[in-house]
Design a protein around this motif. Sequence first.
Motif, PDB file in Angstrom:
ATOM      1  N   GLY A  39      67.080  45.728 -31.370  1.00 47.77           N
ATOM      2  CA  GLY A  39      67.372  45.991 -32.779  1.00 47.77           C
ATOM      3  C   GLY A  39      66.721  44.946 -33.673  1.00 47.77           C
ATOM      4  N   TRP A  40      66.713  45.239 -34.983  1.00 52.89           N
ATOM      5  CA  TRP A  40      66.016  44.364 -35.930  1.00 52.89           C
ATOM      6  C   TRP A  40      66.628  42.974 -36.037  1.00 52.89           C
ATOM      7  CZ3 TRP A  40      61.280  44.865 -36.992  1.00 52.89           C
ATOM      8  CH2 TRP A  40      60.680  46.128 -37.018  1.00 52.89           C
ATOM      9  N   ASP A  41      67.927  42.855 -35.878  1.00 51.26           N
ATOM     10  CA  ASP A  41      68.536  41.515 -35.928  1.00 51.26           C
ATOM     11  C   ASP A  41      68.021  40.649 -34.781  1.00 51.26           C
ATOM     12  OD1 ASP A  41      69.967  42.143 -38.207  1.00 51.26           O
ATOM     13  OD2 ASP A  41      71.810  42.655 -37.108  1.00 51.26           O
ATOM     14  N   GLU A  42      67.935  41.232 -33.602  1.00 50.98           N
ATOM     15  CA  GLU A  42      67.430  40.513 -32.426  1.00 50.98           C
ATOM     16  C   GLU A  42      65.945  40.179 -32.581  1.00 50.98           C
ATOM     17  OE1 GLU A  42      67.698  38.704 -28.701  1.00 50.98           O
ATOM     18  OE2 GLU A  42      69.329  39.564 -29.877  1.00 50.98           O
ATOM     19  N   ILE A  43      65.175  41.122 -33.091  1.00 56.87           N
ATOM     20  CA  ILE A  43      63.744  40.897 -33.327  1.00 56.87           C
ATOM     21  C   ILE A  43      63.548  39.747 -34.312  1.00 56.87           C
ATOM     22  CG2 ILE A  43      61.658  41.889 -34.338  1.00 56.87           C
ATOM     23  CD1 ILE A  43      62.689  44.628 -33.202  1.00 56.87           C
ATOM     24  N   GLN A  44      64.298  39.771 -35.402  1.00 54.38           N
ATOM     25  CA  GLN A  44      64.208  38.711 -36.409  1.00 54.38           C
ATOM     26  C   GLN A  44      64.521  37.356 -35.787  1.00 54.38           C
ATOM     27  OE1 GLN A  44      63.291  38.877 -39.717  1.00 54.38           O
ATOM     28  NE2 GLN A  44      63.476  36.650 -39.767  1.00 54.38           N
ATOM     29  N   ALA A  45      65.614  37.290 -35.029  1.00 56.77           N
ATOM     30  CA  ALA A  45      66.045  36.021 -34.428  1.00 56.77           C
ATOM     31  C   ALA A  45      65.030  35.498 -33.417  1.00 56.77           C
ATOM     32  CB  ALA A  45      67.415  36.198 -33.768  1.00 56.77           C
ATOM     33  N   LYS A  46      64.447  36.397 -32.632  1.00 60.17           N
ATOM     34  CA  LYS A  46      63.546  35.979 -31.564  1.00 60.17           C
ATOM     35  C   LYS A  46      62.132  35.664 -32.054  1.00 60.17           C
ATOM     36  CE  LYS A  46      61.933  37.310 -26.985  1.00 60.17           C
ATOM     37  NZ  LYS A  46      62.044  38.294 -25.909  1.00 60.17           N
ATOM     38  N   PHE A  47      61.643  36.448 -32.996  1.00 61.81           N
ATOM     39  CA  PHE A  47      60.242  36.335 -33.373  1.00 61.81           C
ATOM     40  C   PHE A  47      59.984  35.671 -34.729  1.00 61.81           C
ATOM     41  CE2 PHE A  47      60.393  39.873 -30.381  1.00 61.81           C
ATOM     42  CZ  PHE A  47      59.393  39.524 -29.499  1.00 61.81           C
ATOM     43  N   PHE A  48      60.874  35.869 -35.702  1.00 60.95           N
ATOM     44  CA  PHE A  48      60.526  35.487 -37.074  1.00 60.95           C
ATOM     45  C   PHE A  48      61.395  34.417 -37.707  1.00 60.95           C
ATOM     46  CE2 PHE A  48      59.013  39.879 -36.484  1.00 60.95           C
ATOM     47  CZ  PHE A  48      57.659  39.634 -36.602  1.00 60.95           C
ATOM     48  N   ASP A  49      62.526  34.071 -37.113  1.00 58.64           N
ATOM     49  CA  ASP A  49      63.320  32.985 -37.679  1.00 58.64           C
ATOM     50  C   ASP A  49      62.537  31.676 -37.578  1.00 58.64           C
ATOM     51  OD1 ASP A  49      65.396  34.618 -38.408  1.00 58.64           O
ATOM     52  OD2 ASP A  49      66.780  33.946 -36.850  1.00 58.64           O
ATOM     53  N   GLU A  50      62.928  30.729 -38.376  1.00 54.66           N
ATOM     54  CA  GLU A  50      62.261  29.424 -38.430  1.00 54.66           C
ATOM     55  C   GLU A  50      62.138  28.812 -37.039  1.00 54.66           C
ATOM     56  OE1 GLU A  50      60.183  26.679 -40.510  1.00 54.66           O
ATOM     57  OE2 GLU A  50      61.201  28.366 -41.453  1.00 54.66           O
ATOM     58  N   GLY A  51      60.902  28.446 -36.650  1.00 60.96           N
ATOM     59  CA  GLY A  51      60.666  27.764 -35.387  1.00 60.96           C
ATOM     60  C   GLY A  51      60.541  28.669 -34.175  1.00 60.96           C
ATOM     61  N   THR A  52      60.550  29.976 -34.363  1.00 60.80           N
ATOM     62  CA  THR A  52      60.468  30.882 -33.215  1.00 60.80           C
ATOM     63  C   THR A  52      59.017  31.294 -32.945  1.00 60.80           C
ATOM     64  OG1 THR A  52      61.002  32.794 -34.607  1.00 60.80           O
ATOM     65  CG2 THR A  52      62.845  31.700 -33.506  1.00 60.80           C
ATOM     66  N   ILE A  53      58.826  32.351 -32.193  1.00 59.95           N
ATOM     67  CA  ILE A  53      57.519  32.734 -31.664  1.00 59.95           C
ATOM     68  C   ILE A  53      56.435  32.828 -32.739  1.00 59.95           C
ATOM     69  CG2 ILE A  53      56.277  34.633 -30.524  1.00 59.95           C
ATOM     70  CD1 ILE A  53      58.819  35.058 -28.827  1.00 59.95           C
TER      71      ILE A  53
END
Length: 63
Positions: A39-53
């Motif tokens: 889901g989009w919350d997981e995608i955001q947390a894994k890929f786009f939050d500060e310091g992630t992928i």
Amino acid sequence: MQEYTNINQGNSFIRAIAKETEANFPRIKTIFKAEDLGGWDEIQAKFFDEGTIFDKIRAKKST
């Protein structure tokens, strides 16, 4: 490269190329959906939050 005066002219060109080459490539139904990745919350947390992928990829490109 030919320039097009409006988007419809360009779109018909793209459709013509797609028609000519479609036999060369398998049809893709769906690569994946956001839900397949949690889901989009997981995608955001894994890929786009500060310091992630995404940040790590950008940091490598700028060095």
